[in-house]
Enzyme design. Structure first.
Site, PDB file in Angstrom:
ATOM      1  N   TYR A  30       4.752-137.767   3.610  1.00 39.12           N
ATOM      2  CA  TYR A  30       6.043-137.169   3.265  1.00 39.12           C
ATOM      3  C   TYR A  30       7.178-138.113   3.622  1.00 39.12           C
ATOM      4  CZ  TYR A  30       6.461-135.900   8.222  1.00 39.12           C
ATOM      5  OH  TYR A  30       6.540-135.930   9.589  1.00 39.12           O
ATOM      6  N   ASN A  52      -0.444-142.045  14.747  1.00 38.78           N
ATOM      7  CA  ASN A  52       0.697-142.759  15.318  1.00 38.78           C
ATOM      8  C   ASN A  52       0.169-143.710  16.384  1.00 38.78           C
ATOM      9  OD1 ASN A  52       2.488-141.377  13.719  1.00 38.78           O
ATOM     10  ND2 ASN A  52       3.180-139.982  15.321  1.00 38.78           N
ATOM     11  N   TYR A  54       1.269-146.349  19.168  1.00 40.97           N
ATOM     12  CA  TYR A  54       2.424-146.792  19.949  1.00 40.97           C
ATOM     13  C   TYR A  54       2.057-147.970  20.836  1.00 40.97           C
ATOM     14  CZ  TYR A  54       4.280-142.126  18.853  1.00 40.97           C
ATOM     15  OH  TYR A  54       4.710-140.997  18.217  1.00 40.97           O
ATOM     16  N   HIS A  97      12.571-134.081  17.598  1.00 44.05           N
ATOM     17  CA  HIS A  97      12.467-133.562  16.244  1.00 44.05           C
ATOM     18  C   HIS A  97      11.663-132.272  16.252  1.00 44.05           C
ATOM     19  CE1 HIS A  97       8.650-135.640  16.822  1.00 44.05           C
ATOM     20  NE2 HIS A  97       8.155-134.854  15.871  1.00 44.05           N
ATOM     21  N   ASP A 136       8.796-130.637  13.638  1.00 41.42           N
ATOM     22  CA  ASP A 136       8.007-130.895  12.435  1.00 41.42           C
ATOM     23  C   ASP A 136       8.501-129.976  11.319  1.00 41.42           C
ATOM     24  OD1 ASP A 136       6.622-132.102  14.577  1.00 41.42           O
ATOM     25  OD2 ASP A 136       4.793-132.098  13.394  1.00 41.42           O
ATOM     26  N   HIS A 175      10.724-131.656  20.219  1.00 43.41           N
ATOM     27  CA  HIS A 175       9.831-132.386  21.113  1.00 43.41           C
ATOM     28  C   HIS A 175       9.941-133.869  20.815  1.00 43.41           C
ATOM     29  CE1 HIS A 175       7.330-131.395  17.541  1.00 43.41           C
ATOM     30  NE2 HIS A 175       6.817-132.608  17.721  1.00 43.41           N
ATOM     31  N   ARG A 201      -0.943-146.427  23.180  1.00 44.30           N
ATOM     32  CA  ARG A 201      -1.370-145.041  23.037  1.00 44.30           C
ATOM     33  C   ARG A 201      -1.385-144.678  21.559  1.00 44.30           C
ATOM     34  NH1 ARG A 201       1.741-139.555  22.440  1.00 44.30           N
ATOM     35  NH2 ARG A 201       0.057-138.105  22.910  1.00 44.30           N
TER      36      ARG A 201
END
Length: 378
Positions: free
Chosen positions: A125, A179, A181, A190, A192, A252, A263
């Protein structure tokens, strides 16, 4: 007599204004020893602490504790994956990274940013700078087929175990995002997109321990993060499930200071049947007919996708680098009114507030209309 009267007066003044003793530095150790030490100023970041008594502070603490309880009510955590299972999944994540570096995925599968890479599978998206029109509910799913399918190993090694432990029902997941990192990476506060994804939101953590924070506010130049309403430790191999208040009513984030080692997190979600989706012709202005860029149609055109250049891992230790995710997901305007919270929980509300509107001629990479900061690449 005179000496006695002076001593009585001093004792009287000291009993009336005990807080002045700490600043005088005069003798009389016996009297000073009985007075409690003055607390350090702003150690708890309370506004107007010097003018407020204990009752307002207690009230604020009660509000924070109540909100923290609400957040906890929407969180479920499980430790499902052993060290051996984590190692096997982490090897698969490394394979995803390798394939992306070789250019073996579709264009919209991979999204790179300094200290954070994103890999969309099943459904992808738009967010952040990818649409010229920004605001609540403006995120859009890509046309079907624009991102790669969910890898079989995600089904076999991750989703199947979640179904076996009744974390999610069979057939729930149709969107998987990885994700990845590097140390010092982060994702800004943000929610979701509620008009895109069903609840719950399931995430599984790998490579190292970290934390998820709720209700933080970010400031930039340099990047700073306020104290969270709730600090949630996230262990390697643990599963975090967000629903209710924790998913919809508060933001969050992942703070830079909480990513001390590499991570990765696999986020598993289900898209709504009525989630808005881009048309194929909206993906590139190069294939649009003449005149399409004018009028209201212009607002739905995607901006050019940012470079897939890899980030420098050493950049985590350099000053003034913003490693924030461009995922400016806001509370959807489609959320029923009875479930809406005040706009204070929206990421962009505080970014537009007066605290962050000082003069700045630099521009943030995501093109936010509020605080504009240019991301430095190395």
């Amino acid at each position: 007599m005179a000496g006695t009267g002076y001593t009585d007066l001093r004792e009287k003044l000291k009993s009336m204004m005990p807080y002045r003793d700490g600043h005088k530095g005069s003798g009389g150790g016996g009297g000073l020893a009985r007075e409690p030490p003055e607390p350090p100023p702003y150690d708890r970041k309370r506004r107007h602490q010097e003018d407020s008594g204990s009752e307002p502070s207690d009230y604020e603490e009660q509000k924070e504790e109540e909100e923290a309880r609400k957040v906890k009510s929407g969180i479920r955590q499980l430790r499902l994956f052993s060290a051996e299972e984590c190692a096997k999944i982490e090897a698969r994540i490394e394979d995803v990274v390798s394939r992306a570096e070789k250019g073996l995925y579709k264009e919209h599968t991979v999204d790179r940013a300094p200290l954070r890479n994103k890999y969309f599978f099943g459904e992808g998206y738009t967010y952040g700078s990818q649409l010229q029109r920004r605001g609540p509910g403006q995120e859009r799913l890509y046309p079907r087929g624009e991102v790669d399918a969910i890898p079989e190993w995600v089904h076999d090694l991750v989703i199947r175990k979640l179904v076996e432990h009744r974390v999610i029902p069979e057939g729930f997941v149709n969107s998987a995002v990885i994700n990845d990192y590097q140390p010092g990476g982060c994702i800004v506060s943000h929610v979701d997109p509620i008009h895109i994804f069903e609840r719950p939101i399931v995430s599984v953590s790998f490579f190292s321990d970290s934390a998820l924070c709720f209700g933080c506010k970010f400031q930039f130049k340099p990047i700073r993060v306020s104290e969270p309403v709730l600090f949630l430790p996230v262990k390697r191999g643990s599963v975090t499930v967000l629903s209710g208040y924790a998913a919809d009513e508060i933001t969050h984030c992942i703070r830079p200071q909480d990513i001390k080692e590499r991570r990765a997190v696999i986020i598993l979600r289900k898209t709504r049947l009525d989630a808005p989706r881009l048309e194929t012709k909206s993906l590139s202005s190069s294939v649009l007919p003449p005149g399409y860029n004018s009028g209201s149609n212009r607002d739905q055109i995607l901006k050019p996708k940012r470079s897939h250049r890899k980030a420098d891992p050493d950049a985590a230790h350099r000053p003034r680098i913003l490693e924030m995710d461009k995922e400016e997901n806001r509370r959807s305007v489609l959320l029923p009114k009875h479930r809406r919270r005040s706009n204070f929980s929206s990421e962009n509300y505080w970014r537009r507030s007066y605290e962050y509107t000082e003069d700045c001629d630099e521009e943030e990479e995501d093109g936010s209309p509020a605080r504009k900061v240019k991301m430095r690449r190395h």
